[in-house]
Design a protein around this motif. Structure first.
Motif, PDB file in Angstrom:
ATOM      1  N   LEU A  32      70.179  17.216  85.128  1.00 39.56           N
ATOM      2  CA  LEU A  32      71.258  16.226  85.207  1.00 39.56           C
ATOM      3  C   LEU A  32      72.154  16.645  86.359  1.00 39.56           C
ATOM      4  O   LEU A  32      72.727  17.734  86.345  1.00 39.56           O
ATOM      5  CB  LEU A  32      72.120  16.251  83.939  1.00 39.56           C
ATOM      6  CG  LEU A  32      71.612  15.621  82.664  1.00 39.56           C
ATOM      7  CD1 LEU A  32      72.676  15.741  81.583  1.00 39.56           C
ATOM      8  CD2 LEU A  32      71.249  14.161  82.867  1.00 39.56           C
ATOM      9  N   LYS A  40      77.942  14.269  82.835  1.00 45.62           N
ATOM     10  CA  LYS A  40      76.872  15.193  82.444  1.00 45.62           C
ATOM     11  C   LYS A  40      77.193  15.951  81.167  1.00 45.62           C
ATOM     12  O   LYS A  40      76.387  15.984  80.229  1.00 45.62           O
ATOM     13  CB  LYS A  40      76.598  16.204  83.560  1.00 45.62           C
ATOM     14  CG  LYS A  40      76.373  15.588  84.924  1.00 45.62           C
ATOM     15  CD  LYS A  40      75.954  16.621  85.934  1.00 45.62           C
ATOM     16  CE  LYS A  40      77.014  17.637  86.298  1.00 45.62           C
ATOM     17  NZ  LYS A  40      78.169  17.040  86.958  1.00 45.62           N
ATOM     18  N   SER A  41      78.369  16.586  81.143  1.00 44.67           N
ATOM     19  CA  SER A  41      78.717  17.409  79.978  1.00 44.67           C
ATOM     20  C   SER A  41      78.889  16.554  78.736  1.00 44.67           C
ATOM     21  O   SER A  41      78.521  16.961  77.632  1.00 44.67           O
ATOM     22  CB  SER A  41      80.002  18.202  80.230  1.00 44.67           C
ATOM     23  OG  SER A  41      79.782  19.150  81.238  1.00 44.67           O
ATOM     24  N   LEU A  44      75.469  15.811  77.358  1.00 44.59           N
ATOM     25  CA  LEU A  44      74.893  16.962  76.655  1.00 44.59           C
ATOM     26  C   LEU A  44      75.551  17.147  75.290  1.00 44.59           C
ATOM     27  O   LEU A  44      74.877  17.478  74.303  1.00 44.59           O
ATOM     28  CB  LEU A  44      75.059  18.235  77.487  1.00 44.59           C
ATOM     29  CG  LEU A  44      74.183  18.326  78.738  1.00 44.59           C
ATOM     30  CD1 LEU A  44      74.512  19.584  79.513  1.00 44.59           C
ATOM     31  CD2 LEU A  44      72.709  18.303  78.379  1.00 44.59           C
ATOM     32  N   ASP A 151      74.409  23.645  80.011  1.00 41.20           N
ATOM     33  CA  ASP A 151      75.447  23.091  80.873  1.00 41.20           C
ATOM     34  C   ASP A 151      75.878  24.147  81.885  1.00 41.20           C
ATOM     35  O   ASP A 151      76.506  25.134  81.526  1.00 41.20           O
ATOM     36  CB  ASP A 151      76.649  22.634  80.015  1.00 41.20           C
ATOM     37  CG  ASP A 151      77.511  21.623  80.740  1.00 41.20           C
ATOM     38  OD1 ASP A 151      78.395  21.027  80.093  1.00 41.20           O
ATOM     39  OD2 ASP A 151      77.308  21.429  81.960  1.00 41.20           O
ATOM     40  N   GLU A 152      75.506  23.911  83.145  1.00 39.55           N
ATOM     41  CA  GLU A 152      75.903  24.814  84.233  1.00 39.55           C
ATOM     42  C   GLU A 152      75.503  26.255  83.950  1.00 39.55           C
ATOM     43  O   GLU A 152      76.307  27.166  84.073  1.00 39.55           O
ATOM     44  CB  GLU A 152      77.425  24.770  84.457  1.00 39.55           C
ATOM     45  CG  GLU A 152      77.979  23.400  84.763  1.00 39.55           C
ATOM     46  CD  GLU A 152      77.649  22.922  86.163  1.00 39.55           C
ATOM     47  OE1 GLU A 152      77.197  23.731  86.993  1.00 39.55           O
ATOM     48  OE2 GLU A 152      77.818  21.727  86.424  1.00 39.55           O
ATOM     49  N   ALA A 183      72.154  20.578  82.998  1.00 36.31           N
ATOM     50  CA  ALA A 183      73.129  20.029  83.941  1.00 36.31           C
ATOM     51  C   ALA A 183      73.472  21.133  84.918  1.00 36.31           C
ATOM     52  O   ALA A 183      73.739  22.261  84.522  1.00 36.31           O
ATOM     53  CB  ALA A 183      74.382  19.556  83.217  1.00 36.31           C
ATOM     54  N   SER A 184      73.468  20.820  86.195  1.00 34.31           N
ATOM     55  CA  SER A 184      73.774  21.876  87.158  1.00 34.31           C
ATOM     56  C   SER A 184      74.255  21.290  88.470  1.00 34.31           C
ATOM     57  O   SER A 184      73.896  20.168  88.827  1.00 34.31           O
ATOM     58  CB  SER A 184      72.524  22.724  87.405  1.00 34.31           C
ATOM     59  OG  SER A 184      72.820  23.795  88.277  1.00 34.31           O
TER      60      SER A 184
END
Lengths: 298, 126
Positions: A32, A40-41, A44, A151-152, A183-184
């Protein structure tokens, strides 16, 4: 399988997700990407059952994740700021999760502890950001989830640990059909890891495709002419970006090389050369088209 | 066993295909040699196993490898008529060079002269 249809989520006046559609197959890795604040977050967290959708549907293995312990037992979410209690250590967190997660594996826990150099008795909140992330990963992988939401995750991990993580994910995606949604902002890392890329902006999907066709469908072309040319010569060519310097044009094109090359060659250039775009360049190009670019936000 | 360049812009599965065909053509990988499993290669390189699987499927379609269920993937035997990958690359370079010469309005006679001199010269040294 994850099926998302018409998903909308608002926080007061902000629409974080706007009628989003997305399907994720088992055993795949979906990246994502998107502008900050793009959703994105939030997405998730909805998948992890932290937030409830306002409208639309989210189904994991055919069921809604919110308030659903059965589905939640198959999922694990590693947040960008992993949460730990003030006296959490790896050991006492494992003791708790052993009871909570149906697929918890002691063997995997031992194995992951051996791979990531962390002291099990040390308070996690006393560790650096990178070490906290590693601790979160050890726990995540030990729950043996079917669905892993990250997430990241690469932020704060050194290059060695990043490689360890990619290897572990590769192994599980193949051995257990693990499904990953990650997600990144680190597009370089995602290029190795993802099957599909989903680009979000303002809660909507801008582009969603498999990574190989994403690469095949964008090109940057440098084209030079011996005579001055009008900008309009490219009107029939699928150009999404133009940067001109004298008689040389640097174009970004969206389309297949075999389709647009003959059109460009017909313009009788003095020289022409085409190159693929990196994921980062695709991102910037699509964001420019969506009105989010370096010229507009500065 | 294989090298990939993640910054090159060439899709990873294509690089894997080049790697295998190059090793096969040069005789480093012999007929019926077993290739690494999808999983072990993905793990070694830190890449998505679906990417490796895609490369292996393409190699199998092209007849360069064959698979036995439960056992793995193996290098297939080379047919004598196979043009090797280096030969195909040389032909492609030659074709591009000829296209360029045509654009620059060189005559085919000029090109044939070059071909003859190289092949004559080559023959003298054989």
């Amino acid at each position: 399988m994850i099926e998302i249809s018409g998903l909308t989520k608002k926080f007061d006046k902000i629409t974080a997700l706007d009628a989003l559609d997305l399907t994720v197959q088992n055993g795949s890795v979906t990246g994502l990407i998107g502008s900050n604040g793009g959703g994105k977050s939030t997405l998730l967290r909805i998948l992890a059952g932290v937030f409830r959708p306002d409208s639309g549907s989210v189904l994991i293995d055919g069921e809604r994740p919110f308030d659903n312990p059965k589905i939640k037992g198959d999922c694990y979410f590693v947040s960008d700021y992993p949460f730990f209690y003030s006296d959490s250590t790896l050991s006492n967190t494992a003791a708790l999760y052993r009871r909570l997660y149906p697929h918890w594996s002691e063997e995997e826990f031992e194995r992951c502890c051996a791979m990531f150099p962390i002291d099990r008795k040390q308070k996690i909140l006393n560790m650096s950001k990178g070490m906290q992330r590693q601790a979160a990963l050890i726990i995540a992988l030990s729950t043996c989830p079917k669905y892993l939401f990250l997430d990241e995750i690469f932020d704060g991990l050194d290059a060695v640990v990043r490689l360890v993580l990619k290897r572990l994910l590769a192994e599980r995606v193949d051995a257990q059909q693990l499904t990953v949604v990650i997600a990144s902002h680190n597009l370089r890392e995602l290029e190795d890891l993802c099957d599909n890329i989903c680009l979000l902006h303002r809660g909507k999907v801008v582009v969603e495709r498999d990574i190989d066709s994403l690469r095949e469908n964008y090109r940057k072309v440098q084209i030079g002419f011996s005579e001055p040319q009008e900008d309009a010569i490219f009107d029939n060519v699928p150009v999404v970006g133009v940067w001109r310097s004298g008689n040389v044009f640097n174009l970004t094109l969206k389309g297949k090389e075999e389709d647009f090359m003959p059109q460009l060659e017909a313009l009788q250039p003095a020289f022409i050369s085409a190159m693929p775009l990196t994921l980062e360049e695709v991102f910037i190009s699509e964001m420019e088209a969506a009105g989010y670019d370096a010229n507009h936000i500065c | 066993m294989f090298q990939i360049n993640t910054a090159s812009g060439v899709p990873i599965y294509e690089q894997l295909i080049h790697n295998v065909t190059r090793l096969r053509d040069s005789g480093v990988l012999k007929p019926h040699d077993r290739l690494p499993s999808v999983r072990s290669l993905a793990v070694e390189l830190g890449i998505n196993p679906n990417t490796v699987a895609k490369a292996y499927r393409e190699l199998e379609t092209r007849g360069f490898i064959y698979s036995i269920y439960g056992k793995g993937s193996f290098v297939s035997e080379r047919a004598e008529e196979d043009v090797t990958v280096p030969q195909m690359a040389a032909l492609q370079s030659f074709r591009s060079a000829v296209q360029q010469a045509y654009k620059e309005r060189l005559s085919s006679a000029q090109l044939k002269q070059i071909i003859d001199s190289i092949y004559e010269g080559g023959r003298q040294h054989d």
